[in-house]
Design an enzyme around this catalytic site. Sequence first.
Site, PDB file in Angstrom:
ATOM      1  N   LYS A 210       0.888  -1.161  -0.184  1.00  0.00           N
ATOM      2  CA  LYS A 210      -0.131  -0.143  -0.031  1.00  0.00           C
ATOM      3  C   LYS A 210       1.027   1.303  -0.019  1.00  0.00           C
ATOM      4  CE  LYS A 210      -2.971  -1.387   3.447  1.00  0.00           C
ATOM      5  NZ  LYS A 210      -3.495  -1.136   4.427  1.00  0.00           N
ATOM      6  N   GLY A 360      10.132  -6.053   6.421  1.00  0.00           N
ATOM      7  CA  GLY A 360       9.696  -7.374   6.707  1.00  0.00           C
ATOM      8  C   GLY A 360       9.676  -8.509   5.662  1.00  0.00           C
ATOM      9  N   GLY A 383       9.176  -2.884  11.471  1.00  0.00           N
ATOM     10  CA  GLY A 383       8.726  -1.465  11.715  1.00  0.00           C
ATOM     11  C   GLY A 383       9.965  -0.304  11.802  1.00  0.00           C
TER      12      GLY A 383
HETATM   13  P1  ADP Z   1       7.523  -4.689   3.533  1.00  0.00           P
HETATM   14  O1  ADP Z   1       7.277  -5.690   4.543  1.00  0.00           O
HETATM   15  O2  ADP Z   1       9.015  -5.369   2.837  1.00  0.00           O
HETATM   16  O3  ADP Z   1       7.719  -3.355   3.809  1.00  0.00           O
HETATM   17  P2  ADP Z   1       4.840  -4.904   2.356  1.00  0.00           P
HETATM   18  O4  ADP Z   1       4.282  -5.313   3.679  1.00  0.00           O
HETATM   19  O5  ADP Z   1       4.841  -3.331   2.182  1.00  0.00           O
HETATM   20  O6  ADP Z   1       6.508  -5.084   2.506  1.00  0.00           O
HETATM   21  O7  ADP Z   1       4.280  -5.295   1.088  1.00  0.00           O
HETATM   22  C1  ADP Z   1       4.340  -6.921   1.003  1.00  0.00           C
HETATM   23  C2  ADP Z   1       3.060  -7.354   0.383  1.00  0.00           C
HETATM   24  O8  ADP Z   1       2.785  -6.709  -0.650  1.00  0.00           O
HETATM   25  C3  ADP Z   1       3.184  -8.872   0.174  1.00  0.00           C
HETATM   26  O9  ADP Z   1       2.126  -9.702   0.793  1.00  0.00           O
HETATM   27  C4  ADP Z   1       2.796  -8.945  -1.386  1.00  0.00           C
HETATM   28  O10 ADP Z   1       1.807  -9.957  -1.463  1.00  0.00           O
HETATM   29  C5  ADP Z   1       1.969  -7.404  -1.360  1.00  0.00           C
HETATM   30  N1  ADP Z   1       1.871  -7.243  -2.942  1.00  0.00           N
HETATM   31  C6  ADP Z   1       2.950  -6.864  -3.614  1.00  0.00           C
HETATM   32  N2  ADP Z   1       2.660  -6.604  -4.824  1.00  0.00           N
HETATM   33  C7  ADP Z   1       1.255  -6.535  -4.761  1.00  0.00           C
HETATM   34  C8  ADP Z   1       0.077  -6.560  -5.834  1.00  0.00           C
HETATM   35  N3  ADP Z   1       0.565  -6.194  -7.089  1.00  0.00           N
HETATM   36  N4  ADP Z   1      -1.187  -6.554  -5.482  1.00  0.00           N
HETATM   37  C9  ADP Z   1      -1.397  -7.290  -4.140  1.00  0.00           C
HETATM   38  N5  ADP Z   1      -0.427  -7.236  -3.115  1.00  0.00           N
HETATM   39  C10 ADP Z   1       0.669  -7.005  -3.541  1.00  0.00           C
HETATM   40 MG    MG Z   2       5.375  -6.103   5.730  1.00  0.00          MG
END
Ligand code: ADP
Ligand code: MG
Length: 403
Positions: A210, A360, A383
Amino acid sequence: MAKLIVSDVDVKDKKVLVRVDFNVPIKDGVIGDDNRIVAALPTINYIIDNGGKAILLSHLGRIKSDADKKDLSLKPIADRLSELLKKPVTFVPENEGKEVEDAINNMQDGDVVVLENTRFQDIDNDFGKRESKNDPKLGEYWASLGDVYVNDAFGTAHRSHASNVGIAEAMKKAGKPAAAGFLMEKEIKFLGDAVANPVHPFVTILGGAKVSDKIDVITNLIPKSDHILIGGGMAYTFLAAQGHEIGKSLFEPDKVDLAKELLEKADGKIVLPVDNLAATEFSNDAARKVVGDDIPENMMGLDIGPKTVEKFKDILKDAKTVVWNGPMGAFEMPNFAEGTLEVGKALADLTDATTIIGGGDSTAAAKQLGIAPKITHISTGGGASLEYLEGKELPGIACISDK
Ligand code: ADP
Ligand code: MG
């Protein structure tokens, strides 16, 4: 100003209180992944090899009632630590009181003691959450147990708890040093300094679910970055802001104006997907096809497409500093992991650049894809690394003594 590091402090014959991050996945006393214990070894070994006594404090999970205690004791972790250190480790099933004090008084140089889960202090008392709400008396008590304090728990650095901030403040007040451990030092060096003063070209790669989770990261990194490559679910709100069709893709309507504003502020630095791997539903088995930057009405973008991968790779090849946060697609599903894999490989192939991964899921992706050994620094905090990338001062770092 630079922070005091454990190697700057004389630890010989000293009682060294170390806040480690032993918050590992654990079920029925079985540790799922001991990465965090392994990551704490350099600091612990340094202290005991230099004749200090290491007294370890950590939280594990969340304690809301007595019933939670049974599964969240640090005992199995102390046992695992003993195996890793190849020497006995004394576990004390308390973190306050006579048993603790006796155990510490009995320590010889080079000994290691693990105290019980600091969050056991979050229940059964007048203050309430003494650890998590930073009861100053608890920090003072813990500080009274040692001569030197070392904070090596980056994963909780974004929190102000008694076992990181309270204890450090109390140590400093008592004229005793509060230093960073080696793990913390690394996080400060890469997530802090390298991002604040990057060698250019500096490329930021952002993805994940997001926009709303990453607004502050984007805002902080726009002025510092030469290019910001955006993929993952958040890309579609940006594409929508540019007037593209995004079908059933992840979309935050209330963030469209912000996305427009960021695109304008970034003045061409933001690079969005030019093609996407779209699917009929959020499932590994869904029918899928590569489409351009407009997604068909009945489909959702679940990964960046091959042209985008090439475009991102082309920008990355000249980079001297790269920060990556957030996967390029729904990488947990093998059919939508290609974009994340390719971008990860491009990072791994950079031989003359500082490459940093925070977050994460991004860290999990890097490990899953096998590129981890070729990355300069993979942050140990979820976080905490996100807040650090947002440019925030983390209380668990701010409380460490300056050199
Ligand atoms: P991080 O933990 O590295 O900060 P996020 O928690 O923001 O990363 O995002 C990871 C999630 O985003 C994963 O669960 C992944 O499935 C989801 N994601 C990535 N691209 C898409 C997409 N195009 N549509 C839906 N979900 C997505
Ligand atoms: Mg995450």
